[in-house]
Design a protein around this motif. Structure first.
Motif, mmCIF file in Angstrom:
data_model
loop_
_atom_site.group_PDB
_atom_site.id
_atom_site.type_symbol
_atom_site.label_atom_id
_atom_site.label_comp_id
_atom_site.label_asym_id
_atom_site.label_seq_id
_atom_site.Cartn_x
_atom_site.Cartn_y
_atom_site.Cartn_z
ATOM 1 N N ILE A 526 0.846 -1.212 0.000
ATOM 2 C CA ILE A 526 0.000 0.000 0.000
ATOM 3 C C ILE A 526 0.868 1.245 0.000
ATOM 4 C CG2 ILE A 526 -1.607 1.318 1.424
ATOM 5 C CD1 ILE A 526 -2.818 -1.455 2.200
ATOM 6 N N LYS A 527 2.017 1.213 0.763
ATOM 7 C CA LYS A 527 2.934 2.354 0.767
ATOM 8 C C LYS A 527 3.499 2.593 -0.626
ATOM 9 C CE LYS A 527 4.351 1.887 5.617
ATOM 10 N NZ LYS A 527 5.460 1.570 6.535
ATOM 11 N N GLU A 528 3.910 1.530 -1.298
ATOM 12 C CA GLU A 528 4.423 1.668 -2.665
ATOM 13 C C GLU A 528 3.342 2.220 -3.613
ATOM 14 O OE1 GLU A 528 5.867 -2.116 -3.782
ATOM 15 O OE2 GLU A 528 7.604 -2.068 -2.425
ATOM 16 N N LEU A 529 2.083 1.805 -3.415
ATOM 17 C CA LEU A 529 0.973 2.277 -4.249
ATOM 18 C C LEU A 529 0.760 3.776 -4.102
ATOM 19 C CD1 LEU A 529 -1.349 1.499 -6.169
ATOM 20 C CD2 LEU A 529 -2.760 1.103 -4.157
ATOM 21 N N ARG A 530 0.913 4.327 -2.902
ATOM 22 C CA ARG A 530 0.772 5.764 -2.690
ATOM 23 C C ARG A 530 1.829 6.544 -3.479
ATOM 24 N NH1 ARG A 530 -0.264 5.527 3.863
ATOM 25 N NH2 ARG A 530 -2.455 4.822 3.738
ATOM 26 N N GLN A 531 3.058 6.038 -3.424
ATOM 27 C CA GLN A 531 4.116 6.703 -4.188
ATOM 28 C C GLN A 531 3.811 6.684 -5.696
ATOM 29 O OE1 GLN A 531 7.699 4.715 -3.087
ATOM 30 N NE2 GLN A 531 7.691 5.486 -0.955
ATOM 31 N N LEU A 532 3.321 5.559 -6.162
ATOM 32 C CA LEU A 532 2.984 5.443 -7.587
ATOM 33 C C LEU A 532 1.835 6.385 -7.977
ATOM 34 C CD1 LEU A 532 3.260 1.579 -7.982
ATOM 35 C CD2 LEU A 532 4.800 3.273 -8.960
ATOM 36 N N ARG A 533 0.893 6.602 -7.079
ATOM 37 C CA ARG A 533 -0.204 7.534 -7.361
ATOM 38 C C ARG A 533 0.313 8.958 -7.538
ATOM 39 N NH1 ARG A 533 -4.927 5.439 -3.157
ATOM 40 N NH2 ARG A 533 -5.682 3.730 -4.476
ATOM 41 N N GLN A 534 1.269 9.365 -6.669
ATOM 42 C CA GLN A 534 1.849 10.694 -6.817
ATOM 43 C C GLN A 534 2.537 10.843 -8.175
ATOM 44 O OE1 GLN A 534 4.418 11.238 -3.463
ATOM 45 N NE2 GLN A 534 2.718 11.491 -1.981
ATOM 46 N N LYS A 535 3.316 9.788 -8.564
ATOM 47 C CA LYS A 535 3.961 9.824 -9.875
ATOM 48 C C LYS A 535 2.937 9.924 -11.007
ATOM 49 C CE LYS A 535 8.161 7.282 -8.682
ATOM 50 N NZ LYS A 535 8.958 6.046 -8.920
ATOM 51 N N CYS A 536 1.814 9.208 -10.839
ATOM 52 C CA CYS A 536 0.751 9.240 -11.876
ATOM 53 C C CYS A 536 0.172 10.640 -12.029
ATOM 54 C CB CYS A 536 -0.322 8.225 -11.504
ATOM 55 S SG CYS A 536 -1.671 8.160 -12.677
ATOM 56 N N GLN A 537 -0.052 11.345 -10.915
ATOM 57 C CA GLN A 537 -0.566 12.715 -10.991
ATOM 58 C C GLN A 537 0.401 13.630 -11.729
ATOM 59 O OE1 GLN A 537 -1.415 13.887 -6.989
ATOM 60 N NE2 GLN A 537 -3.258 12.573 -6.822
ATOM 61 N N GLU A 538 1.708 13.508 -11.405
ATOM 62 C CA GLU A 538 2.699 14.334 -12.094
ATOM 63 C C GLU A 538 2.712 14.052 -13.600
ATOM 64 O OE1 GLU A 538 6.296 13.403 -10.152
ATOM 65 O OE2 GLU A 538 5.823 14.498 -8.288
ATOM 66 N N THR A 540 0.229 12.872 -15.421
ATOM 67 C CA THR A 540 -1.007 13.396 -16.040
ATOM 68 C C THR A 540 -0.899 14.899 -16.297
ATOM 69 O OG1 THR A 540 -1.935 13.540 -13.804
ATOM 70 C CG2 THR A 540 -2.549 11.622 -15.138
ATOM 71 N N GLN A 541 -0.319 15.662 -15.340
ATOM 72 C CA GLN A 541 -0.121 17.096 -15.569
ATOM 73 C C GLN A 541 0.775 17.342 -16.779
ATOM 74 O OE1 GLN A 541 1.401 18.716 -11.943
ATOM 75 N NE2 GLN A 541 -0.559 18.500 -10.827
ATOM 76 N N GLU A 542 1.879 16.576 -16.846
ATOM 77 C CA GLU A 542 2.778 16.721 -17.987
ATOM 78 C C GLU A 542 2.083 16.360 -19.295
ATOM 79 O OE1 GLU A 542 7.266 15.228 -19.294
ATOM 80 O OE2 GLU A 542 6.332 14.497 -17.453
ATOM 81 N N CYS A 543 1.220 15.311 -19.238
ATOM 82 C CA CYS A 543 0.458 14.899 -20.434
ATOM 83 C C CYS A 543 -0.498 15.999 -20.896
ATOM 84 C CB CYS A 543 -0.289 13.611 -20.117
ATOM 85 S SG CYS A 543 -1.285 13.004 -21.484
ATOM 86 N N ASP A 544 -1.164 16.669 -19.931
ATOM 87 C CA ASP A 544 -2.072 17.761 -20.296
ATOM 88 C C ASP A 544 -1.326 18.894 -20.974
ATOM 89 O OD1 ASP A 544 -4.228 16.392 -19.279
ATOM 90 O OD2 ASP A 544 -4.019 17.266 -17.269
ATOM 91 N N GLU A 545 -0.134 19.236 -20.437
ATOM 92 C CA GLU A 545 0.655 20.307 -21.066
ATOM 93 C C GLU A 545 1.049 19.932 -22.496
ATOM 94 O OE1 GLU A 545 3.906 20.894 -18.479
ATOM 95 O OE2 GLU A 545 2.735 21.894 -16.884
ATOM 96 N N LYS A 546 1.524 18.684 -22.645
ATOM 97 C CA LYS A 546 1.905 18.233 -23.984
ATOM 98 C C LYS A 546 0.703 18.225 -24.939
ATOM 99 C CE LYS A 546 6.247 17.202 -22.999
ATOM 100 N NZ LYS A 546 7.376 17.898 -23.640
ATOM 101 N N LYS A 547 -0.445 17.856 -24.376
ATOM 102 C CA LYS A 547 -1.659 17.805 -25.213
ATOM 103 C C LYS A 547 -2.050 19.193 -25.701
ATOM 104 C CE LYS A 547 -6.368 16.081 -25.253
ATOM 105 N NZ LYS A 547 -7.467 15.511 -24.455
ATOM 106 N N SER A 548 -1.959 20.213 -24.806
ATOM 107 C CA SER A 548 -2.281 21.585 -25.225
ATOM 108 C C SER A 548 -1.320 22.051 -26.314
ATOM 109 C CB SER A 548 -2.224 22.513 -24.011
ATOM 110 O OG SER A 548 -0.917 22.525 -23.475
ATOM 111 N N GLN A 549 0.011 21.722 -26.144
ATOM 112 C CA GLN A 549 0.974 22.078 -27.186
ATOM 113 C C GLN A 549 0.641 21.384 -28.506
ATOM 114 O OE1 GLN A 549 4.835 21.106 -25.646
ATOM 115 N NE2 GLN A 549 4.770 22.667 -24.004
ATOM 116 N N TYR A 550 0.267 20.120 -28.392
ATOM 117 C CA TYR A 550 -0.098 19.370 -29.600
ATOM 118 C C TYR A 550 -1.323 19.976 -30.291
ATOM 119 C CZ TYR A 550 -2.150 15.651 -32.387
ATOM 120 O OH TYR A 550 -2.730 14.943 -33.389
#
Length: 704
Positions: A526-538, A540-550
């Motif tokens: 569960i501790k490892e899963l929390r860390q992975l969730r934080q990475k997923c949020q980061e 997704t933000q990067e994906c949104d920025e790339k999507k707007s540029q695209y």
């Protein structure tokens, strides 16, 4: 709203747009891209709207789109405040504003293309009146209006021809078929001429055939005249019946208006005559009284009022223009006069004279009666005018019905019988209609109850499913039936469960221990899963920025692609024009070759010594036709000469025949006179001598 977006996406993916959108990509378009799509749709309707929005100011874009939507008569829903929000939404590219506009435009693209095309020529340019005072500008404006009207008429004729179904291909086919038929007929005529030339006396036979054809045409013409005369006779009989019916109705009306045996006074001017009065005479007396009242009282008063009004207006016109000070003086004078009038009224009321009060009462009554009289006279005049207009309309309608079907409007007993039939049919129709309405109402009620029950059942099922999902027991309602079905088995199994309850308690303890062990083992995961969730949020933000540029890059590429497509379209059109020109020149060359070949063949045939080839030449055929026409003209001139020579004797014979008809008509009249005299009571034999008129006619005929 989803149906609207789906329709817009489907229309944009078709010709001529080819956008290749889906619901997600279209809904994720930025305001600038959405405005570009709207501009492309407007450019399809009006090619002048083809503009890249990146090279245009937002104010110019909004002005251009609003002006075109106004020409296309687009009406956004809402009041004046919503209109301002509509303009703002159009400027900023708001989806709730642009989606309805796109839906409306894509629904009726062909109709709007036609409207935009006509708007270029039919929107009138308003020229100020100051410029129209110039003669050249006025003439130009008048010519402009005349050209606009001419364009309207030509466009209407074009639409009518377009709707009539005629096409150039069909007309060409008809012309080619007619030319083939003409060639066949010419060949047949030549073949028949060759066959007839070998026969004896063929000229005499041709003459007899022509006379037969002329007589047949005359027979058809006489048959047509006979049919027309029959129709005229039929219409005359119907007209006679109508006139007889009118005469009958007028006689009945005259019989109903019998004078009553009473004596009364008929007032004519100042004199009074004692005559037997009737309904008609009473009516005449009323009309005379009314006309006297109108002439002696009403019209003079109206004339006097008009004269006073005219005098007052002339006085106002003759006075010089007043300023503000003059108006103030007049207002002060009016106030002073009003105060004096009020003082006089108060003094009169203080005196309280009884005689004047009684007279004022009678004066009021007289004025009220006179006003009522004038109102009734006006009402009577209006009623008379209305009656006259209705009579004119009725006569026009009668004439129209006579011209339409030649029948007369029903009157009297026939109309009553027709009305009774209609009433009986209307009662039956109302009963049947009422039964149908009751059945429809009952059917609608049952259908509505069925729909309501289905909706209620569906709503209850949906509520139950949502409640199950909220409680975390989805599928409970579905399995409830299974549970009810096995409830009988459950009662039997419960007895066995009671026996094995101790075993189940031991099993529960074992399971609880296993669950605790698993929780302790999963804590690190569960501790490892929390860390992975934080990475997923980061990410997704990067994906949104790339999507707007695209998206921005894709919009630029899309606009470049549209420009390239326009250039390709233009080049294709030029290529098609050049191809059409090439084909046209080839066709012209082929036509000229055919004409040249015909000319060479004609020259060969004309130069050759063979007589058969010379006969095939066009010149020989034309000379032959000219010779035949000259022979025919000679025969016609001979026939004309014969007709001129026999014209005088024929006219003389026709005159003698008319005189003979007149003589026989005179004899007929004399015979009818003699019969009428013998029917009255004169007994005698018919006279054998002629009258003076008959003797004159006989001498004239003998002299002829």
């Amino acid at each position: 709203m989803s149906d609207q977006i789906k329709f817009i996406v489907d229309s944009l993916n078709k010709e001529p747009f080819r956008k290749n959108y889906n619901l997600i990509t279209f809904d994720s378009l930025e305001p600038m891209q959405l405005l570009q799509v709207l501009s492309d749709v407007l450019a399809e309707i009006d090619p002048k709207q083809l503009v890249d929005l990146r090279e245009e100011m937002p104010e110019q874009t909004a002005k251009r789109m609003l002006s075109l939507l106004g020409i296309l008569k687009y009406k956004p829903s809402g009041n004046a405040t919503d209109m301002s929000t509509f303009r703002q939404g159009l400027v900023i590219g708001s989806k709730p504003v642009i989606y309805p506009v796109l839906h409306w435009l894509l629904q009726r693209t062909n109709e709007l293309k036609k409207r935009a095309y006509l708007a270029r020529f039919l929107i009138k340019l308003e020229v100020p009146s100051e410029f129209l005072q110039d003669e050249t500008v006025a003439d130009t404006n008048k010519q402009y209006e005349e050209l606009m009207e001419a364009f309207k008429t030509l466009h209407k004729e074009y639409e009518q021809l377009k709707a009539s179904g005629f096409s150039t291909a069909e007309i060409r086919k008809d012309i080619s078929a007619m030319e083939e038929e003409k060639d066949q007929l010419i060949k047949r005529v030549e073949h028949l001429k060759k066959r007839v030339e070998t026969a004896q006396n063929y000229q005499w036979m041709l003459k007899i055939a022509r006379q037969l054809r002329v007589e047949k045409e005359r027979e058809e013409y006489l048959a047509q005249q006979k049919q027309e005369q029959k129709n005229q006779l039929f219409h005359a009989v119907q007209r006679l019946q109508r006139v007889q019916n009118q005469l009958k109705s007028m006689r009945q009306a005259a019989a109903d208006a019998k004078p009553e045996i009473e004596t009364g006074y008929l007032h004519v001017g100042q004199a009074a005559l004692k005559l037997p009065t009737s309904g008609l005479m009473k009516r005449l007396e009323e009309e005379i009284k009314f006309n006297l009242y109108m002439v002696t009282e009403k019209f003079p008063k109206e004339l006097e009022n008009k004269k006073k009004e005219l005098h007052f207006l002339q006085k106002v016109v003759s006075e010089p223009a007043m300023g503000h000070s003059d108006l103030l003086e007049l207002e002060s004078k009016i106030n002073e006069i009003n105060t004096e009038i009020n003082q006089l009224i108060e003094k009169k009321m203080m005196r309280n004279e009884p005689i004047e009060g009684k007279l004022s009462l009678y004066r009021q009554q007289a004025s009220i009666i006179s006003r009522k009289k004038e109102a009734k006279a006006e009402e009577l005049q209006e009623a008379k005018e209305k009656l006259a207009s209705l009579e004119r309309e009725a006569s026009l309608k009668r004439n129209q019905t006579r011209e339409f079907d030649g029948t007369e409007v029903l009157k009297g007993d026939e109309f009553k019988r027709y009305v009774s039939k209609l009433r009986s049919k209307s009662t039956v129709f109302k009963k049947k209609h009422q039964i149908i309405a009751e059945l429809k109402a009952e059917f609608g009620l049952l259908q509505r109850t069925e729909e309501l029950l289905k909706q209620r059942h569906e709503n209850i099922q949906q509520q139950l499913q949502t409640m199950e999902e909220k409680k975390g027991i989805s599928g409970y309602s579905y399995t409830q039936e299974e549970l009810e079905r096995v409830s009988a088995l459950k009662s039997e199994v419960d007895e066995m469960k009671g026996r094995t309850l101790d075993d189940m308690s031991e099993m529960v303890k074992k399971l609880n221990s296993l669950v605790s062990e698993k929780k302790s083992a999963l804590a690190s995961v569960i501790k490892e899963l929390r860390q992975l969730r934080q990475k997923c949020q980061e990410l997704t933000q990067e994906c949104d920025e790339k999507k707007s540029q695209y998206d921005s890059c894709a919009a630029g590429l899309e606009s470049n692609r549209s420009k390239l497509e326009q250039e390709v379209r233009r080049l294709r059109e030029e290529c098609l024009q050049e191809e059409s020109r090439y084909h046209y020149t080839n066709c012209m060359i082929k036509n000229l070759e055919v004409q040249l070949r015909r000319a060479t063949d004609e020259m060969k045939a004309y130069i050759s010594s063979d007589q058969q080839e010379k006969r095939k030449a066009i010149r020989e055929q034309y000379t032959k036709n000219i010779a035949e026409q000259e022979n025919l003209g000679k025969k016609l001139r001979e026939k004309q000469k014969v007709v001129r020579e026999s014209h005088g004797p024929n006219m003389k014979q026709a005159k003698m025949w008319r005189d003979l008809q007149q003589l026989m008509e005179c004899k007929k009249q004399c015979f009818l006179k003699q019969q009428s005299q013998t029917s009255i009571g004169q007994v005698g034999f018919p006279r054998l001598c002629y009258t003076r008129e008959e003797n004159v006619l006989r001498r004239h005929l003998i002299r002829e």
